[in-house]
Design an enzyme around this catalytic site. Structure first.
Site, PDB file in Angstrom:
ATOM      1  N   ASN A 147       0.832  -1.211   0.000  1.00  0.00           N
ATOM      2  CA  ASN A 147       0.000   0.000   0.000  1.00  0.00           C
ATOM      3  C   ASN A 147       0.862   1.254   0.000  1.00  0.00           C
ATOM      4  O   ASN A 147       0.661   2.165   0.800  1.00  0.00           O
ATOM      5  CB  ASN A 147      -0.948   0.009   1.202  1.00  0.00           C
ATOM      6  CG  ASN A 147      -1.874  -1.184   1.213  1.00  0.00           C
ATOM      7  OD1 ASN A 147      -2.524  -1.462   0.205  1.00  0.00           O
ATOM      8  ND2 ASN A 147      -1.916  -1.918   2.313  1.00  0.00           N
ATOM      9  N   ARG A 152       7.503   7.436  -1.609  1.00  0.00           N
ATOM     10  CA  ARG A 152       7.348   7.254  -0.154  1.00  0.00           C
ATOM     11  C   ARG A 152       8.194   6.087   0.348  1.00  0.00           C
ATOM     12  O   ARG A 152       8.790   6.159   1.420  1.00  0.00           O
ATOM     13  CB  ARG A 152       5.874   7.030   0.188  1.00  0.00           C
ATOM     14  CG  ARG A 152       5.611   6.988   1.692  1.00  0.00           C
ATOM     15  CD  ARG A 152       4.149   7.206   2.022  1.00  0.00           C
ATOM     16  NE  ARG A 152       3.949   7.194   3.467  1.00  0.00           N
ATOM     17  CZ  ARG A 152       3.493   6.149   4.153  1.00  0.00           C
ATOM     18  NH1 ARG A 152       3.220   5.017   3.527  1.00  0.00           N
ATOM     19  NH2 ARG A 152       3.330   6.225   5.452  1.00  0.00           N
ATOM     20  N   ARG A 202       3.907  -1.569   9.340  1.00  0.00           N
ATOM     21  CA  ARG A 202       5.047  -2.284   8.756  1.00  0.00           C
ATOM     22  C   ARG A 202       6.173  -2.475   9.760  1.00  0.00           C
ATOM     23  O   ARG A 202       7.026  -3.345   9.587  1.00  0.00           O
ATOM     24  CB  ARG A 202       5.561  -1.545   7.527  1.00  0.00           C
ATOM     25  CG  ARG A 202       4.499  -1.323   6.440  1.00  0.00           C
ATOM     26  CD  ARG A 202       5.013  -0.454   5.320  1.00  0.00           C
ATOM     27  NE  ARG A 202       3.944  -0.023   4.430  1.00  0.00           N
ATOM     28  CZ  ARG A 202       3.225   1.075   4.610  1.00  0.00           C
ATOM     29  NH1 ARG A 202       3.467   1.859   5.645  1.00  0.00           N
ATOM     30  NH2 ARG A 202       2.271   1.396   3.756  1.00  0.00           N
ATOM     31  N   LYS A 246       3.156 -11.977  -3.132  1.00  0.00           N
ATOM     32  CA  LYS A 246       3.696 -10.917  -3.994  1.00  0.00           C
ATOM     33  C   LYS A 246       5.062 -10.455  -3.521  1.00  0.00           C
ATOM     34  O   LYS A 246       5.994 -10.331  -4.323  1.00  0.00           O
ATOM     35  CB  LYS A 246       2.711  -9.751  -4.053  1.00  0.00           C
ATOM     36  CG  LYS A 246       1.422 -10.071  -4.785  1.00  0.00           C
ATOM     37  CD  LYS A 246       0.421  -8.934  -4.707  1.00  0.00           C
ATOM     38  CE  LYS A 246      -0.158  -8.807  -3.305  1.00  0.00           C
ATOM     39  NZ  LYS A 246      -1.233  -7.803  -3.214  1.00  0.00           N
ATOM     40  N   PRO A 263       5.856 -11.503 -10.003  1.00  0.00           N
ATOM     41  CA  PRO A 263       5.033 -10.841  -8.985  1.00  0.00           C
ATOM     42  C   PRO A 263       3.699 -10.396  -9.595  1.00  0.00           C
ATOM     43  O   PRO A 263       3.670  -9.753 -10.645  1.00  0.00           O
ATOM     44  CB  PRO A 263       5.887  -9.628  -8.575  1.00  0.00           C
ATOM     45  CG  PRO A 263       7.291 -10.000  -8.957  1.00  0.00           C
ATOM     46  CD  PRO A 263       7.141 -10.816 -10.206  1.00  0.00           C
ATOM     47  N   ASP A 265       0.070  -8.433  -8.869  1.00  0.00           N
ATOM     48  CA  ASP A 265      -0.847  -7.636  -8.057  1.00  0.00           C
ATOM     49  C   ASP A 265      -2.138  -7.472  -8.857  1.00  0.00           C
ATOM     50  O   ASP A 265      -2.308  -8.083  -9.919  1.00  0.00           O
ATOM     51  CB  ASP A 265      -0.228  -6.286  -7.679  1.00  0.00           C
ATOM     52  CG  ASP A 265       0.132  -5.448  -8.897  1.00  0.00           C
ATOM     53  OD1 ASP A 265      -0.235  -5.828 -10.025  1.00  0.00           O
ATOM     54  OD2 ASP A 265       0.785  -4.400  -8.717  1.00  0.00           O
ATOM     55  N   HIS A 267      -3.117  -5.067 -10.590  1.00  0.00           N
ATOM     56  CA  HIS A 267      -2.849  -4.453 -11.881  1.00  0.00           C
ATOM     57  C   HIS A 267      -2.416  -5.508 -12.905  1.00  0.00           C
ATOM     58  O   HIS A 267      -2.911  -5.539 -14.038  1.00  0.00           O
ATOM     59  CB  HIS A 267      -1.764  -3.382 -11.723  1.00  0.00           C
ATOM     60  CG  HIS A 267      -1.446  -2.662 -12.984  1.00  0.00           C
ATOM     61  ND1 HIS A 267      -2.337  -1.823 -13.613  1.00  0.00           N
ATOM     62  CD2 HIS A 267      -0.329  -2.684 -13.761  1.00  0.00           C
ATOM     63  CE1 HIS A 267      -1.782  -1.342 -14.707  1.00  0.00           C
ATOM     64  NE2 HIS A 267      -0.564  -1.848 -14.820  1.00  0.00           N
ATOM     65  N   GLN A 309       8.225  -9.542 -17.478  1.00  0.00           N
ATOM     66  CA  GLN A 309       7.244  -8.740 -16.759  1.00  0.00           C
ATOM     67  C   GLN A 309       7.833  -7.419 -16.304  1.00  0.00           C
ATOM     68  O   GLN A 309       7.146  -6.397 -16.264  1.00  0.00           O
ATOM     69  CB  GLN A 309       6.695  -9.514 -15.554  1.00  0.00           C
ATOM     70  CG  GLN A 309       5.473  -8.859 -14.945  1.00  0.00           C
ATOM     71  CD  GLN A 309       5.572  -8.717 -13.430  1.00  0.00           C
ATOM     72  OE1 GLN A 309       6.656  -8.849 -12.873  1.00  0.00           O
ATOM     73  NE2 GLN A 309       4.468  -8.455 -12.790  1.00  0.00           N
ATOM     74  N   PHE A 313       6.171  -3.848 -16.824  1.00  0.00           N
ATOM     75  CA  PHE A 313       5.898  -3.034 -15.655  1.00  0.00           C
ATOM     76  C   PHE A 313       6.525  -1.652 -15.825  1.00  0.00           C
ATOM     77  O   PHE A 313       5.903  -0.628 -15.547  1.00  0.00           O
ATOM     78  CB  PHE A 313       6.443  -3.703 -14.399  1.00  0.00           C
ATOM     79  CG  PHE A 313       6.135  -2.953 -13.129  1.00  0.00           C
ATOM     80  CD1 PHE A 313       4.961  -3.201 -12.440  1.00  0.00           C
ATOM     81  CD2 PHE A 313       6.999  -1.989 -12.637  1.00  0.00           C
ATOM     82  CE1 PHE A 313       4.657  -2.504 -11.273  1.00  0.00           C
ATOM     83  CE2 PHE A 313       6.709  -1.291 -11.475  1.00  0.00           C
ATOM     84  CZ  PHE A 313       5.531  -1.549 -10.796  1.00  0.00           C
TER      85      PHE A 313
END
Length: 333
Positions: A147, A152, A202, A246, A263, A265, A267, A309, A313
Site C-alpha cells: 500500500n 514514499r 510495517r 507478492k 510478482p 498484483d 494491476h 514482466q 511493468f
C-alpha cells in the site's frame, strides 16, 4: 567530499565497462521500483549505495562508467572502513548487480517472437533488466512496499538506513548510509523506533521478520535460498511476518536468482484478463488465481518470465508520464 557526476571530474577515479543501451538503461532500471537506494544526482548520473559503498554511475554510448567513493573515518579518527577494492572487484560487483552476463537483447527477441503484445510495447523500452540485490536488503525493502508508492518507499528506506545503518560518507552535504544489518533490526526497541520513523503497521513486520530470520535460517541461510528451487524459496519467505506471495515473488526475482518468479498484483491481474484474454474465474485475486496468472506468463515467456514482466511493468510505469515519475506505485502494492 564532493560528488563526482561525470568522468571529466577526476578521470583517474572513474572506470568503465562495455555495455550498450540495448543491454542496460540506467534511467529505466534504477527508477522503476526494483531498488530504492538510487538517486539521479545530476542529469544522467545515478548515485546510490551498493555493497556497503557509495557509487555514481552514468552511461555514455556503449560504456557504463562508474566511480566508488571512499568511506569516511569515524568520529574518533579510526579506520572503520571496509577494505579498499581493486578494479577487478568493482567490475565484478557491478556486473553481478546488473547481471550483465545475461544477454538481454536475445531475450527481448525471444519474448517478442512469442508475444506480439510484448514486441509492440518493448520497442520503446530497451535495456530493462532485473537487478541482483542483496537478499536482506531486498526482503526488508519490499516488506515496506505494501500500500505504498515509490517516492514514499524511497523516503522510508532512507530513514531506515540513517537510523540503523552505518554511515559511509557525505557527498555535497548529503549523508549516505549502508543498509542495516540483520542484527541492527532485531533490537528490543526496533519496532518502537520504526514506528517513530513513520513505518506504521510495517514496523511490526520488519522487526518480526528480522527476529525470525536471526533465530532461524540466518543471513547465510537466506542467501542460500538462491540455490533452492523456486517453490521452496517462496514457501520459506511466505512464512515470515508481513510476507505474502507478492512480496515473496519480488524477493525471489530481484535477489534470489528466480528468473521465473512473476510478482502479481491486481494491476497485473487486470493486464492478464484485459490484454491477454486470460479467462480466470472470480472477482478477486485469490491464491489460486495468483498461481494461474504466474503460470500463464511462465508458459508464454519461458524461464525468464519475471524479466519480461519487468519490461512491461516499466513501460506501464512510464505510460503518459515524464521519465522517472516517482509517484507511481512500486512492484508490490
Amino acid at each position: 567530499m564532493k560528488l563526482r557526476d561525470a568522468p571529466s571530474a577526476c578521470p583517474s577515479l572513474w572506470r568503465c565497462l562495455p555495455c550498450p543501451p540495448a543491454e542496460l538503461r540506467l534511467d529505466l532500471v534504477l527508477s522503476s521500483g526494483q531498488s530504492f537506494r538510487w538517486w539521479e544526482s545530476s542529469p544522467g548520473a545515478w548515485t546510490g549505495v551498493l555493497g556497503g559503498r557509495v557509487w555514481t554511475l552514468r552511461q555514455d554510448g556503449d560504456r557504463l562508467w562508474y566511480t566508488v567513493y571512499e568511506e569516511e573515518e569515524d568520529r574518533d579518527g579510526c579506520a572503520a572502513k571496509a577494505a579498499k577494492l581493486d578494479a577487478a572487484e568493482t567490475d565484478r560487483i557491478l556486473r553481478d548487480y546488473f547481471q550483465l552476463d545475461v544477454g538481454l537483447s536475445a531475450l527481448y527477441r525471444a519474448w517478442g517472437a512469442a508475444d506480439p503484445l510484448f514486441r509492440i510495447v518493448a520497442k520503446d523500452f530497451p535495456g530493462v533488466r532485473v537487478l541482483r540485490q542483496d537478499p536482506v536488503e531486498c526482503l526488508f525493502s519490499f516488506i515496506c512496499t505494501s500500500n505504498n508508492h515509490i517516492s514514499r518507499i524511497t523516503a522510508m528506506i532512507e530513514r531506515l538506513c540513517q537510523a540503523f545503518g552505518r554511515r559511509l560518507c557525505c557527498l555535497d552535504s548529503r549523508p549516505f548510509h549502508a543498509f542495516p544489518s540483520l542484527s541492527a533490526l532485531t533490537g528490543a526497541d526496533a519496532e518502537a523506533r520504526l514506528r517513530a520513523l513513520g513505518f506504521g503497521y510495517r514496523a511490526k513486520f520488519v522487526s518480526g521478520s528480522a527476529r525470525a530470520i536471526a533465530e532461524g535460517l540466518g543471513t547465510e541461510g537466506l542467501c542460500q535460498l538462491r540455490t533452492a528451487p523456486y517453490a521452496e524459496a517462496r514457501r520459506v519467505l511466505c512464512a515470515l511476518p508481513g510476507v505474502g506471495a507478492k512480496v515473496a515473488d519480488c524477493v525471489c526475482l530481484l535477489s534470489l536468482d528466480k528468473a521465473e518468479a512473476v510478482p502479481v498484483d491486481t494491476h497485473v491481474w487486470h493486464i492478464a484478463r484485459q490484454r491477454y484474454g486470460v479467462a480466470l474465474g472470480g472477482k478477486s485475486l485469490t491464491p489460486r488465481t495468483y498461481q494461474e496468472i504466474g503460470d500463464f506468463f511462465r508458459g508464454l515467456w519461458g524461464p525468464h518470465a519475471g524479466w519480461a514482466q519487468a519490461v512491461l511493468f516499466c513501460a506501464d510505469l512510464r505510460k503518459g508520464q515524464k521519465p522517472a515519475s516517482s509517484q507511481h506505485q512500486a512492484w508490490e502494492t
